[in-house]
Design an enzyme around this catalytic site. Structure first.
Site, mmCIF file in Angstrom:
data_model
loop_
_atom_site.group_PDB
_atom_site.id
_atom_site.type_symbol
_atom_site.label_atom_id
_atom_site.label_comp_id
_atom_site.label_asym_id
_atom_site.label_seq_id
_atom_site.Cartn_x
_atom_site.Cartn_y
_atom_site.Cartn_z
ATOM 1 N N HIS A 1 -2.221 31.797 1.877
ATOM 2 C CA HIS A 1 -3.441 31.266 2.473
ATOM 3 C C HIS A 1 -3.814 29.903 1.931
ATOM 4 O O HIS A 1 -4.470 29.122 2.605
ATOM 5 C CB HIS A 1 -4.564 32.300 2.398
ATOM 6 C CG HIS A 1 -4.368 33.297 3.483
ATOM 7 N ND1 HIS A 1 -3.585 34.410 3.301
ATOM 8 C CD2 HIS A 1 -4.708 33.268 4.782
ATOM 9 C CE1 HIS A 1 -3.504 35.046 4.461
ATOM 10 N NE2 HIS A 1 -4.170 34.376 5.370
ATOM 11 N N ARG B 1 -10.105 37.303 15.645
ATOM 12 C CA ARG B 1 -9.384 38.399 14.984
ATOM 13 C C ARG B 1 -10.374 39.150 14.110
ATOM 14 O O ARG B 1 -11.128 38.545 13.340
ATOM 15 C CB ARG B 1 -8.253 37.855 14.119
ATOM 16 C CG ARG B 1 -7.585 38.992 13.360
ATOM 17 C CD ARG B 1 -6.419 38.533 12.568
ATOM 18 N NE ARG B 1 -6.819 37.773 11.394
ATOM 19 C CZ ARG B 1 -5.928 37.208 10.573
ATOM 20 N NH1 ARG B 1 -4.643 37.286 10.827
ATOM 21 N NH2 ARG B 1 -6.336 36.547 9.523
ATOM 22 N N GLU C 1 2.555 42.198 13.800
ATOM 23 C CA GLU C 1 2.967 41.587 12.536
ATOM 24 C C GLU C 1 3.593 42.611 11.588
ATOM 25 O O GLU C 1 3.882 42.318 10.447
ATOM 26 C CB GLU C 1 1.803 40.850 11.880
ATOM 27 C CG GLU C 1 0.510 41.636 11.780
ATOM 28 C CD GLU C 1 -0.643 40.820 11.183
ATOM 29 O OE1 GLU C 1 -0.410 39.746 10.623
ATOM 30 O OE2 GLU C 1 -1.787 41.301 11.275
ATOM 31 N N ASN D 1 3.767 35.355 10.067
ATOM 32 C CA ASN D 1 3.626 35.202 8.613
ATOM 33 C C ASN D 1 3.865 36.542 7.929
ATOM 34 O O ASN D 1 4.571 36.642 6.932
ATOM 35 C CB ASN D 1 2.230 34.698 8.254
ATOM 36 C CG ASN D 1 1.913 33.384 8.933
ATOM 37 O OD1 ASN D 1 2.815 32.721 9.417
ATOM 38 N ND2 ASN D 1 0.646 33.025 8.974
ATOM 39 N N ASP D 2 3.226 37.562 8.496
ATOM 40 C CA ASP D 2 3.429 38.897 7.935
ATOM 41 C C ASP D 2 4.695 39.552 8.471
ATOM 42 O O ASP D 2 5.420 40.208 7.722
ATOM 43 C CB ASP D 2 2.214 39.788 8.216
ATOM 44 C CG ASP D 2 1.096 39.523 7.224
ATOM 45 O OD1 ASP D 2 1.400 39.428 6.021
ATOM 46 O OD2 ASP D 2 -0.055 39.387 7.636
ATOM 47 N N CYS E 1 0.711 33.550 16.717
ATOM 48 C CA CYS E 1 -0.263 32.811 15.919
ATOM 49 C C CYS E 1 0.200 32.648 14.479
ATOM 50 O O CYS E 1 -0.538 32.160 13.642
ATOM 51 C CB CYS E 1 -1.629 33.485 15.984
ATOM 52 S SG CYS E 1 -1.588 35.168 15.382
HETATM 53 C C1 PEP Z 1 0.292 36.277 10.465
HETATM 54 O O1 PEP Z 1 0.480 37.205 9.687
HETATM 55 O O2 PEP Z 1 1.223 35.666 11.052
HETATM 56 C C2 PEP Z 1 -1.058 35.795 10.723
HETATM 57 C C3 PEP Z 1 -1.282 34.875 11.640
HETATM 58 O O3 PEP Z 1 -2.067 36.304 9.985
HETATM 59 P P1 PEP Z 1 -2.406 35.882 8.467
HETATM 60 O O4 PEP Z 1 -1.589 34.662 8.136
HETATM 61 O O5 PEP Z 1 -3.868 35.619 8.435
HETATM 62 O O6 PEP Z 1 -1.994 37.093 7.708
HETATM 63 MG MG MG Z 2 -1.142 38.482 9.089
#
Ligand code: PEP
Ligand code: MG
Length: 587
Positions: free
Chosen positions: A195, A338, A437, A460-461, A508
């Site tokens: 983050h 979200r 995810e 990302n996850d 996303c």
């Molecule tokens: C993801 O996991 O791709 C996502 C967009 O959520 P975050 O990065 O907030 O976990």
């Molecule tokens: Mg995520």
């Protein structure tokens, strides 16, 4: 004396080049007010002091253990000296005696005592003992932080432009950082999708993370070059290097400037196939930058930042006002809100959440919300109410299977019923989506598609779970490969399943913002790319330079390759061929 120049390699987190003076986050003074206390408050103050000492001891023991494990026992021993300061009976007694006598709050007494100790040590003609000053000062600061609850940094109060240097920055640190005075930031830990990195991108501040030892190699006031494109940081560069990077910075700025006119043009391929380009935001203050970068809406509004930096949970009313503001500002485009995604590397100080061995696999996101339905419903009602004022959509994070999704939908239905009963207007047709995810969700996306209006792939996850690679751990960052065949196959099946059930599929995760990979995603049929506003013009440029057929061929070929590296090399070369000016963005 000329300072030695050091080059460190890390992970590029936000593009751009910056040259500036280092500002070490942990070297700040803590200000303490000298407040008076009553006689009856003395025992309470003593307890506060003891609790702070205990907390500090725990922190130091944990650091000692980590350093001993990672760097050897002799390095860990440095912290034994810190523990000795903490157990110094004379120091502790002096604080308690003075506290009783002077009747001022314990932090003020403690600060005074520590200062006295430091000045006494300064006068000693013994190098070894003088070196102990830094131990005393370090421990002193820790205790003070624990006593005052002071945040680690005061980044909101910076008065001159600096490059922030930190071991790590918490999401709330980055959220309170003033963009004007932070011209770059660099950290020891963190990966491309931590983050900290995401916030850097959303604040449009060049950043490099995962440098491992930048805090040890830098001092306050050192000159730093931050190359957020290649992930390089140079400490105290020589003049020739500064000149080289100044030229590079100009080149990058003109590359960005050349992309600016694209903002008014449609995001479509050469043969007219349209896709939606929307933005990821963390804070409503980012909305003005959407237009500037040509976003058509918000594909991911991460609401958890709204829950951070405050002493309690936001009420339904407070949330409603904020979501309404976002809905009105982005109209006629959509905003996907979200629902709360706490856990992983995002925590709230005021919510009791247990420490977990595997926080990313633990009690987070939708799991937390389903276990705390009143918190969840509060947010859902706020979103629903705001939906009367713009085009809002809602999506749930971390869905791992059908039951969870049905449960979330039934709480949403309860929230709708509440509003209907009370005749509060909301958008009855508001779209509801699931983030994909978790690999189990991707693999059952044909089943999940029956319950929602859209999918948004959270790479990302998804990547961290599919490849078993912690997204914030810089040691294994080389394994975190968006182009890995396993990831591409998962994405393909989500898009295919979504489309065969008649729903649209967006993305996303940060992967949607990587120009070379956008070629594959386009070819796989992705309908929406949602990413940090800063990279949107680049993605639009890529989309406008191919036909859908060309992109399909690229995706098809990429899916036949065996490793992430092969895929990445292939799309890098394709990108250079199709959009030569992108050579600056390809390593
Ligand atoms: C993801 O996991 O791709 C996502 C967009 O959520 P975050 O990065 O907030 O976990
Ligand atoms: Mg995520």
């Amino acid at each position: 004396m000329k300072k030695e120049s050091i080059t460190l390699n890390g992970i590029p987190a936000a593009p751009g080049i910056t040259i500036g003076k280092a500002y070490m986050v942990d070297s700040e003074e803590i200000n303490v007010a000298k407040c008076r206390i009553k006689q009856e408050d003395i025992p309470k103050e003593i307890t506060r002091f003891k609790v702070a000492l205990l907390r500090t001891k725990k922190e130091i023991l944990a650091i000692k253990e980590k350093i001993s494990k990672e760097m050897g026992v002799e390095h860990g021993e440095i912290f034994s000296a810190h523990l000795l300061v903490l157990e110094d009976i004379m120091l502790i007694d002096e604080v308690i005696v003075r506290l009783k006598k002077e009747k001022v709050c314990v932090e003020a007494v403690f600060l005074d005592v520590i200062k006295k100790y430091i000045s006494a040590f300064l006068k000693i003609d013994d190098e070894y003992l003088r070196e102990r000053i830094s131990d005393i000062s370090d421990v002193g600061k820790r205790i003070l932080k624990n006593l005052t609850g002071a945040k680690k940094s005061t980044l909101s109060g910076l008065t001159r432009p600096v490059v922030v240097v930190a071991y790590d920055l918490s999401p709330s640190d980055t959220a309170t950082m003033h963009k004007k005075n932070v011209i770059g930031f660099v950290t020891d830990i963190g990966g491309r999708t931590s983050h900290t990195a995401i916030m850097a991108k959303s604040l449009e501040i060049p950043a490099v993370v995962g440098l491992e030892e930048i805090t040890r190699k830098t001092k306050n006031g050192d000159t730093l070059i931050v190359d957020g494109i290649r992930g390089v940081v140079i400490v105290n560069p020589d003049k020739a290097t500064v000149r080289k990077y100044e030229a590079e910075k100009k080149r990058f700025q003109s590359f960005e400037k050349d992309l600016a006119p694209l903002k008014g043009l449609p995001s479509e391929t050469k043969d007219g196939h349209k896709v939606v380009l929307s933005a990821n935001i963390e804070l409503p203050e980012e909305i003005p930058s959407l237009k500037h970068h040509g976003a058509e809406g918000i594909g991911l509004y991460r609401t958890e930042y709204f829950y951070m930096n405050r002493a309690d949970l936001p009420s339904e009313e407070v949330q409603y006002r904020s979501y309404k503001f976002v809905a009105e500002k982005t109209k006629p485009h959509f905003t996907i809100i979200r629902t709360l995604d706490l856990g992983g590397d995002k925590f709230l100080s005021h919510l009791e959440m247990p420490r977990e061995m595997n926080p990313y696999l633990g009690w987070r996101a939708i799991r937390f919300c389903l276990a705390r339905p009143s918190i969840f419903k509060n947010q859902l009602r706020a979103i629903l109410r705001a939906s009367a004022y713009g085009k809002l959509k809602i999506m749930y994070p971390m869905i791992s299977g059908l039951e969870e999704l049905k449960q979330a939908n039934s709480i949403l239905e309860e929230a709708r019923q509440d509003l209907r009963k009370n005749k509060i207007p909301f958008d009855e047709k508001m779209e509801v989506g699931a983030m994909i995810e978790v690999p189990s969700a991707a693999l059952t996306s044909d089943i999940l598609a029956n319950e929602v209006d859209f999918f948004s792939i959270g790479t990302n996850d998804l990547i961290q779970y599919a490849l078993a690679v912690d997204r914030v751990n810089e040691k294994i960052a080389y394994l975190y490969e968006p182009a890995h065949p396993a990831v591409l196959r998962l994405i393909k099946s989500v898009i295919d399943n979504g489309h065969s059930k008649g729903i649209w599929v967006g993305m996303c995760g940060e992967m949607a913002g990587v120009p070379s990979l956008a070629l594959i995603l386009l070819g796989l049929g992705l309908d929406e790319f949602s990413t940090s506003p800063i990279v949107l013009p680049e993605i639009k440029r890529v989309i406008r330079s191919v036909t859908l057929d060309e992109a399909k061929k690229i995706a098809h070929k990429a899916l036949t390759l065996s490793t992430g590296r092969e895929v990445q090399e292939y799309v890098d070369s394709k990108l250079k061929e199709l959009v030569p000016e992108f050579a600056i963005r390809v390593k």
